[in-house]
Design a protein around this motif. Structure first.
Motif, PDB file in Angstrom:
ATOM      1  N   UNK A   1      53.723 -11.476  18.435  1.00  0.00           N
ATOM      2  CA  UNK A   1      53.381 -12.495  19.419  1.00  0.00           C
ATOM      3  C   UNK A   1      53.198 -11.853  20.797  1.00  0.00           C
ATOM      4  N   UNK A   2      52.356 -12.476  21.598  1.00  0.00           N
ATOM      5  CA  UNK A   2      52.111 -11.939  22.941  1.00  0.00           C
ATOM      6  C   UNK A   2      53.389 -12.054  23.749  1.00  0.00           C
ATOM      7  N   UNK A   3      53.799 -10.943  24.374  1.00  0.00           N
ATOM      8  CA  UNK A   3      55.042 -11.001  25.150  1.00  0.00           C
ATOM      9  C   UNK A   3      54.774 -11.534  26.547  1.00  0.00           C
ATOM     10  N   UNK A   4      55.662 -12.447  26.995  1.00  0.00           N
ATOM     11  CA  UNK A   4      55.473 -13.069  28.303  1.00  0.00           C
ATOM     12  C   UNK A   4      56.163 -12.218  29.367  1.00  0.00           C
ATOM     13  N   UNK A   5      55.446 -11.299  29.974  1.00  0.00           N
ATOM     14  CA  UNK A   5      56.003 -10.546  31.095  1.00  0.00           C
ATOM     15  C   UNK A   5      55.982 -11.453  32.318  1.00  0.00           C
ATOM     16  N   UNK A   6      56.838 -11.196  33.314  1.00  0.00           N
ATOM     17  CA  UNK A   6      56.834 -12.028  34.525  1.00  0.00           C
ATOM     18  C   UNK A   6      55.448 -12.077  35.167  1.00  0.00           C
ATOM     19  N   UNK A   7      54.757 -10.932  35.125  1.00  0.00           N
ATOM     20  CA  UNK A   7      53.441 -10.863  35.739  1.00  0.00           C
ATOM     21  C   UNK A   7      52.474 -11.818  35.031  1.00  0.00           C
ATOM     22  N   UNK A   8      52.517 -11.782  33.683  1.00  0.00           N
ATOM     23  CA  UNK A   8      51.629 -12.658  32.919  1.00  0.00           C
ATOM     24  C   UNK A   8      51.952 -14.132  33.168  1.00  0.00           C
ATOM     25  N   UNK A   9      53.268 -14.383  33.292  1.00  0.00           N
ATOM     26  CA  UNK A   9      53.701 -15.764  33.518  1.00  0.00           C
ATOM     27  C   UNK A   9      53.144 -16.281  34.845  1.00  0.00           C
ATOM     28  N   UNK A  10      53.196 -15.428  35.858  1.00  0.00           N
ATOM     29  CA  UNK A  10      52.699 -15.786  37.184  1.00  0.00           C
ATOM     30  C   UNK A  10      51.185 -16.068  37.118  1.00  0.00           C
ATOM     31  N   UNK A  11      50.450 -15.201  36.396  1.00  0.00           N
ATOM     32  CA  UNK A  11      48.996 -15.381  36.276  1.00  0.00           C
ATOM     33  C   UNK A  11      48.679 -16.692  35.569  1.00  0.00           C
ATOM     34  N   UNK A  12      49.464 -16.983  34.516  1.00  0.00           N
ATOM     35  CA  UNK A  12      49.290 -18.236  33.775  1.00  0.00           C
ATOM     36  C   UNK A  12      49.441 -19.433  34.698  1.00  0.00           C
ATOM     37  N   UNK A  13      50.503 -19.360  35.502  1.00  0.00           N
ATOM     38  CA  UNK A  13      50.830 -20.440  36.428  1.00  0.00           C
ATOM     39  C   UNK A  13      49.686 -20.627  37.431  1.00  0.00           C
ATOM     40  N   UNK A  14      49.218 -19.506  37.978  1.00  0.00           N
ATOM     41  CA  UNK A  14      48.133 -19.549  38.951  1.00  0.00           C
ATOM     42  C   UNK A  14      46.903 -20.194  38.325  1.00  0.00           C
ATOM     43  N   UNK A  15      46.625 -19.816  37.080  1.00  0.00           N
ATOM     44  CA  UNK A  15      45.452 -20.346  36.397  1.00  0.00           C
ATOM     45  C   UNK A  15      45.548 -21.855  36.259  1.00  0.00           C
ATOM     46  N   UNK A  16      46.755 -22.329  35.930  1.00  0.00           N
ATOM     47  CA  UNK A  16      46.932 -23.761  35.725  1.00  0.00           C
ATOM     48  C   UNK A  16      46.739 -24.532  37.028  1.00  0.00           C
ATOM     49  N   UNK A  17      47.188 -23.916  38.133  1.00  0.00           N
ATOM     50  CA  UNK A  17      47.153 -24.663  39.396  1.00  0.00           C
ATOM     51  C   UNK A  17      45.922 -24.340  40.248  1.00  0.00           C
ATOM     52  N   UNK A  18      44.970 -23.595  39.675  1.00  0.00           N
ATOM     53  CA  UNK A  18      43.791 -23.227  40.455  1.00  0.00           C
ATOM     54  C   UNK A  18      43.089 -24.419  41.118  1.00  0.00           C
ATOM     55  N   UNK A  19      42.794 -25.492  40.364  1.00  0.00           N
ATOM     56  CA  UNK A  19      42.093 -26.610  41.017  1.00  0.00           C
ATOM     57  C   UNK A  19      42.895 -27.171  42.189  1.00  0.00           C
ATOM     58  N   UNK A  20      44.199 -27.300  41.991  1.00  0.00           N
ATOM     59  CA  UNK A  20      45.059 -27.846  43.028  1.00  0.00           C
ATOM     60  C   UNK A  20      45.093 -26.917  44.250  1.00  0.00           C
ATOM     61  N   UNK A  21      45.217 -25.606  43.969  1.00  0.00           N
ATOM     62  CA  UNK A  21      45.283 -24.637  45.070  1.00  0.00           C
ATOM     63  C   UNK A  21      43.984 -24.635  45.868  1.00  0.00           C
ATOM     64  N   UNK A  22      42.860 -24.741  45.186  1.00  0.00           N
ATOM     65  CA  UNK A  22      41.570 -24.780  45.876  1.00  0.00           C
ATOM     66  C   UNK A  22      41.528 -25.975  46.814  1.00  0.00           C
ATOM     67  N   UNK A  23      42.048 -27.092  46.339  1.00  0.00           N
ATOM     68  CA  UNK A  23      42.087 -28.321  47.123  1.00  0.00           C
ATOM     69  C   UNK A  23      42.937 -28.136  48.382  1.00  0.00           C
ATOM     70  N   UNK A  24      44.111 -27.552  48.166  1.00  0.00           N
ATOM     71  CA  UNK A  24      45.002 -27.299  49.304  1.00  0.00           C
ATOM     72  C   UNK A  24      44.332 -26.346  50.301  1.00  0.00           C
ATOM     73  N   UNK A  25      43.634 -25.343  49.774  1.00  0.00           N
ATOM     74  CA  UNK A  25      42.966 -24.375  50.642  1.00  0.00           C
ATOM     75  C   UNK A  25      41.949 -25.072  51.543  1.00  0.00           C
ATOM     76  N   UNK A  26      41.171 -26.002  50.953  1.00  0.00           N
ATOM     77  CA  UNK A  26      40.176 -26.728  51.738  1.00  0.00           C
ATOM     78  C   UNK A  26      40.864 -27.508  52.864  1.00  0.00           C
ATOM     79  N   UNK A  27      41.982 -28.167  52.528  1.00  0.00           N
ATOM     80  CA  UNK A  27      42.712 -28.945  53.549  1.00  0.00           C
ATOM     81  C   UNK A  27      43.202 -28.045  54.682  1.00  0.00           C
ATOM     82  N   UNK A  28      43.719 -26.870  54.299  1.00  0.00           N
ATOM     83  CA  UNK A  28      44.239 -25.941  55.314  1.00  0.00           C
ATOM     84  C   UNK A  28      43.115 -25.469  56.228  1.00  0.00           C
ATOM     85  N   UNK A  29      41.977 -25.112  55.616  1.00  0.00           N
ATOM     86  CA  UNK A  29      40.836 -24.652  56.427  1.00  0.00           C
ATOM     87  C   UNK A  29      40.356 -25.765  57.352  1.00  0.00           C
TER      88      UNK A  29
END
Lengths: 283, 263
Positions: free
Chosen positions: A20-48
């Motif tokens: 099975x694919x091992x979940x390294x902390x780095x991979x976990x972080x990337x997974x998380x980022x991928x899931x929240x990409x739409x939300x983060x983009x939205x927040x980025x627009x608001x900040x700009x």
């Protein structure tokens, strides 16, 4: 088998591949980022947006900062909000319900009768080609005060896509099924509600999703023309008093209502007719 | 007195009004009979009026001239003793497998009795889908969907089974498998079968007799009695006479020699 047997080289290689694919902390972080990409983009627009209004000192009547909009929104009494939201939602939903109740039977009639198709359909196109925004003041004059003129305006904007799409769906039934129905001598009514209408559901739901957002537009247009409450009215008087952040707040509430209603229709489809969705969209 | 044939196409003429005004002559002096529990394939080039044949027999259309008789009585409209299997499975995706099989009852009478359901399950067992009764249609492969179509056609226990190129939409392997399955089903539930096909090997493998139609206007051009013993197996297809017959039919269809090898 309980006793461990010596593995062949091929088995060992295979076992290594099947890890099975091992979940390294780095991979976990990337997974998380991928899931929240739409939300983060939205927040980025608001900040700009927020930063831009301060850096370029944009006056709030041109483009208010998100924080200013939020502030203006909070400043309005929640009961006042509820009042306006309820007025708009009530008109939009009534108009939407009326458009479904009229459009679907109309589509059945149009798909079933060449005569109706040749007489009613051209008229429907004429009605659809008339800009409802331009007719709205006339409707208000004709139908007087109350919700009725607003519901009629909403109906006029929302019903056409349902008629067209449902008619297309009803005509898309495979010929073989119609032959099966005729060979069973099941009758016209059963042919329509046991075969044609269910077959049209994917088309119907596409139209229902479009129309539910159109019905909000319809309600707002009607409120621009004549109303004492509702979010359209709220935005109208906010701008006339140069309370632009407050108008923006009203706009955002409208967007949220539209999104919620759209999601509600999508939920109904998913819950009651999952087969009508493309496989990739089923849950 | 001789018993009348299961199906008798009697001197059929079929003319359709054409779009450009010129009438289309689809069938001409078409005349053949099929005996009870006989398996007959109709083979012919595209546009020879094979689907017209099917519509005539299902009672969805009346001939311009002549008569179609079933067990001696002329067809005047749709009837219960004819089951149809279409080219595509044409199942209803919102119903489960068993509900699709019993759909004719629901559609015709408005309800499905426990008896109907029992019969539906029996039919599913017959087509070897007994374990799939509660599955959704989109969970089945193309071949399995066509089995459901066959189970549905058999539900009313018709004397006559009409099959309109039922395996032509399947991949080559499923197609061979379904041919043998159909033979097995036909052995277990003898029916009079009219099988419309484009495939010469399929017609040879399945049928007692092959009716070859001409181009439009379609008429019987050839009638071939298939001599191979039943039950037919893969060995039947390996028989040198099988290839020989296939080639000879192909030659006659195209009126010029063609290399063998087409499936």
């Amino acid at each position: 088998m309980t006793s461990p047997t010596p593995q062949t080289a091929a088995q060992t290689r295979l076992a290594a591949l099947m890890q099975p694919v091992r979940m390294t902390p780095r991979r976990r972080l990337l997974d998380m980022l991928d899931r929240f990409t739409p939300f983060l983009a939205f927040v980025a627009v608001l900040v700009i947006w927020e930063a831009a209004t301060h850096i370029f000192a944009i006056p709030s009547f041109l483009l208010p900062a998100p924080t200013a909009i939020l502030g203006a929104g909070i400043a309005v009494d929640p009961m006042v909000w509820l009042d306006h939201i309820w007025a708009t939602v009530r008109v939009a939903l009534t108009g939407y319900a009326a458009s479904i109740a009229i459009a679907i039977p109309l589509a059945v009639a149009l798909s079933d009768s060449r005569f109706l198709k040749r007489t009613l359909y051209p008229m429907l196109i004429v009605v659809q080609s008339t800009p409802v925004v331009a007719v709205a003041p006339i409707i208000v004059v004709t139908l007087g005060a109350g919700d009725l003129p607003r519901v009629v305006i909403t109906f006029l904007i929302a019903f056409f896509p349902i008629v067209v799409s449902t008619t297309t769906g009803l005509m898309a039934t495979p010929d073989e099924l119609i032959e099966l129905s005729r060979s069973l001598r099941a009758g016209r009514i059963r042919e329509i509600y046991q075969i044609r209408l269910p077959y049209a559901l994917p088309y119907v739901f596409s139209a229902l999703k479009i129309s539910v957002t159109l019905s909000i537009i319809g309600a707002v247009v009607a409120e621009f023309v004549a109303a004492q409450s509702g979010l359209g009215y709220f935005i109208g008087f906010s701008t006339s008093f140069f309370k632009i952040p407050q108008a923006f707040a009203g706009l955002i509430v409208l967007v949220v209502i539209s999104l919620v209603m759209f999601r509600a229709v999508a939920w109904v489809q998913n819950r009651f007719a999952p087969w009508s969705l493309p496989k990739s969209e089923r849950k | 007195m001789r018993t009348p044939p299961a199906i008798h196409f009697k001197d059929i003429e079929q003319v359709f009004p054409g779009k450009s005004g010129a009438p289309i002559h689809a069938l001409h002096a078409l005349d053949f009979r099929i005996e009870r529990h006989e398996f007959v394939s109709v083979l012919g080039p595209s546009g020879c009026g094979k689907s017209t044949l099917l519509r005539l027999l299902s009672g969805l259309m009346l001939p311009s001239d002549g008569q179609v008789e079933v067990f001696g009585s002329p067809i005047k409209g749709p009837r219960d003793d004819v089951g149809i299997v279409f080219q595509r499975p044409t199942l209803l995706p919102w119903l489960s497998v068993i509900d699709n099989v019993t759909f004719p009852m629901r559609h015709k009478y408005g309800r499905v009795t426990p008896d109907d359901r029992k019969r539906g399950l029996e039919m599913l067992d017959l087509v070897r889908l007994g374990d799939f009764a509660d599955k959704r249609i989109d969970e089945l492969s193309g071949g399995m969907q066509q089995r459901v179509g066959i189970a549905r056609a058999l539900l009313l226990d018709p004397d006559i089974l009409l099959m309109d190129e039922p395996f032509s939409a399947l991949d080559a392997l499923s197609r061979d498998e379904m041919s043998f399955e159909l033979l097995r089903i036909w052995r277990e539930r003898p029916k009079t079968v009219l099988f419309i096909t484009h495939s010469i090997p399929e017609a040879l493998l399945l049928s007692d007799r092959i009716i070859v139609l001409s181009e439009r206007p379609g008429t019987v051009r050839d009638e071939i009695i298939v001599p191979f013993a039943r039950p037919r197996t893969l060995e039947t297809m390996a028989d040198p006479r099988f290839t020989e017959m296939a080639n000879s039919i192909r030659r006659r269809l195209f009126s010029h020699p063609v290399d063998g090898g087409e499936a």
